[in-house]
Design an enzyme around this catalytic site. Structure first.
Site, mmCIF file in Angstrom:
data_model
loop_
_atom_site.group_PDB
_atom_site.id
_atom_site.type_symbol
_atom_site.label_atom_id
_atom_site.label_comp_id
_atom_site.label_asym_id
_atom_site.label_seq_id
_atom_site.Cartn_x
_atom_site.Cartn_y
_atom_site.Cartn_z
ATOM 1 N N HIS A 1 -10.395 -3.008 -1.121
ATOM 2 C CA HIS A 1 -11.373 -2.526 -0.085
ATOM 3 C C HIS A 1 -12.360 -1.584 -0.906
ATOM 4 C CE1 HIS A 1 -8.705 -3.726 3.169
ATOM 5 N NE2 HIS A 1 -7.937 -3.618 2.710
ATOM 6 N N ARG B 1 -2.649 -12.323 3.111
ATOM 7 C CA ARG B 1 -3.782 -11.954 2.895
ATOM 8 C C ARG B 1 -4.118 -12.244 1.582
ATOM 9 N NH1 ARG B 1 -7.098 -8.287 4.423
ATOM 10 N NH2 ARG B 1 -8.408 -10.273 4.011
ATOM 11 N N HIS C 1 -6.952 -8.572 -2.763
ATOM 12 C CA HIS C 1 -8.276 -8.053 -2.393
ATOM 13 C C HIS C 1 -8.318 -6.474 -2.522
ATOM 14 C CE1 HIS C 1 -5.732 -7.571 1.273
ATOM 15 N NE2 HIS C 1 -6.714 -6.481 1.457
ATOM 16 N N TYR D 1 0.612 -1.070 0.009
ATOM 17 C CA TYR D 1 -0.094 -0.097 0.141
ATOM 18 C C TYR D 1 0.974 1.236 -0.092
ATOM 19 C CZ TYR D 1 -4.043 -3.022 1.412
ATOM 20 O OH TYR D 1 -4.847 -3.758 1.388
ATOM 21 N N TYR E 1 -0.225 -10.106 0.366
ATOM 22 C CA TYR E 1 0.954 -9.757 0.961
ATOM 23 C C TYR E 1 1.054 -10.441 2.559
ATOM 24 C CZ TYR E 1 -2.741 -6.828 2.773
ATOM 25 O OH TYR E 1 -3.790 -6.265 3.376
#
Length: 240
Positions: free
Chosen positions: A164, A159, A162, A110, A149
């Site tokens: 959000h 994870r 995906h 991110y 990640y």
């Protein structure tokens, strides 16, 4: 207002995971320490607005391939289209509502100061976008497929890929924050967060489906992710 009250559907909390789920370690510290207070009747503020129809959008607000690089280059990764409809529990479309999304880059990192994952930042990818649904409740984003990640839930937790998503729905009480996973990802059943959800049908509401009819040949695949903002078939609420 009386008509709205008749159509108000109380949230089924058995559909959502428990607030205290030891397998998902960060839920332990943030789970409620006292019993929840039940609101017997929705208030006017819970059943009204906001109205986003006059919200000004930029030309690339829903295009993550272009909205950060300012024409300096394209982000790395698999190009995809993410689209779907926002509807209420009765199947009625929710027009002119704000849909926001944020995600990691193709390497699983991110653009956030607290993300210390070893994958590099992409200089041409910001990872955030927004759009308004049209008259029929449709939304659409163009982006890249985020990478999985690792995260420190246990020795080897990962994870799944995906995205959000936040959507307001027809009123403030129907705001939904959720995640879209990708159909067929083998990490989905291994994820401690996903495993807090005991109903397989609830998990399925968070899976985007490959849609070859909406894909662009020689360009990008498309994934459809519909959002139900209230009622028995509601998409799983991450923020509950």
């Amino acid at each position: 207002m009386q008509e709205d009250n008749k159509r108000f559907v109380e949230r089924d909390r058995n559909w959502h995971p428990p607030a205290y789920a030891p397998g998902y370690k960060t839920s332990v510290a943030r789970s409620p320490q006292q019993a929840l207070v039940s609101m017997q009747k929705p208030t006017a503020s819970e059943l009204s607005g906001p109205d986003f129809r006059h919200l000004r959008m930029g030309p690339h607000d829903n295009d993550l391939l272009l909205n950060f690089s300012q024409g300096q280059g394209l982000p790395q990764g698999e190009r995809i289209i993410m689209f779907g409809r926002v509807v209420d529990q009765f199947g009625k479309p929710v027009p002119h509502t704000l849909v926001e999304m944020w995600q990691a880059n193709a390497g699983g990192r991110y653009r956030h100061k607290n993300d210390r994952y070893l994958a590099p930042l992409d200089p041409n990818f910001g990872g955030v976008a927004r759009c308004l649904t049209d008259e029929a409740g449709w939304y659409r984003f163009r982006t890249i497929k985020p990478g999985p990640y690792p995260w420190p839930n246990d020795m080897n937790s990962w994870r799944p890929s995906h995205i959000h998503v936040s959507v307001m729905g027809p009123s403030i009480s129907t705001r939904l924050i959720t995640q879209m996973y990708f159909e067929g990802d083998p990490l989905i059943p291994l994820c401690p967060i996903v495993n807090t959800i005991k109903d397989p049908d609830a998990v399925e509401t968070m899976v985007g489906r490959l849609d070859m009819a909406r894909s662009n040949p020689m360009d990008c695949l498309a994934y459809r992710f519909d959002l139900v903002v209230r009622g028995e078939l509601q998409t799983y609420f991450e923020n509950q």
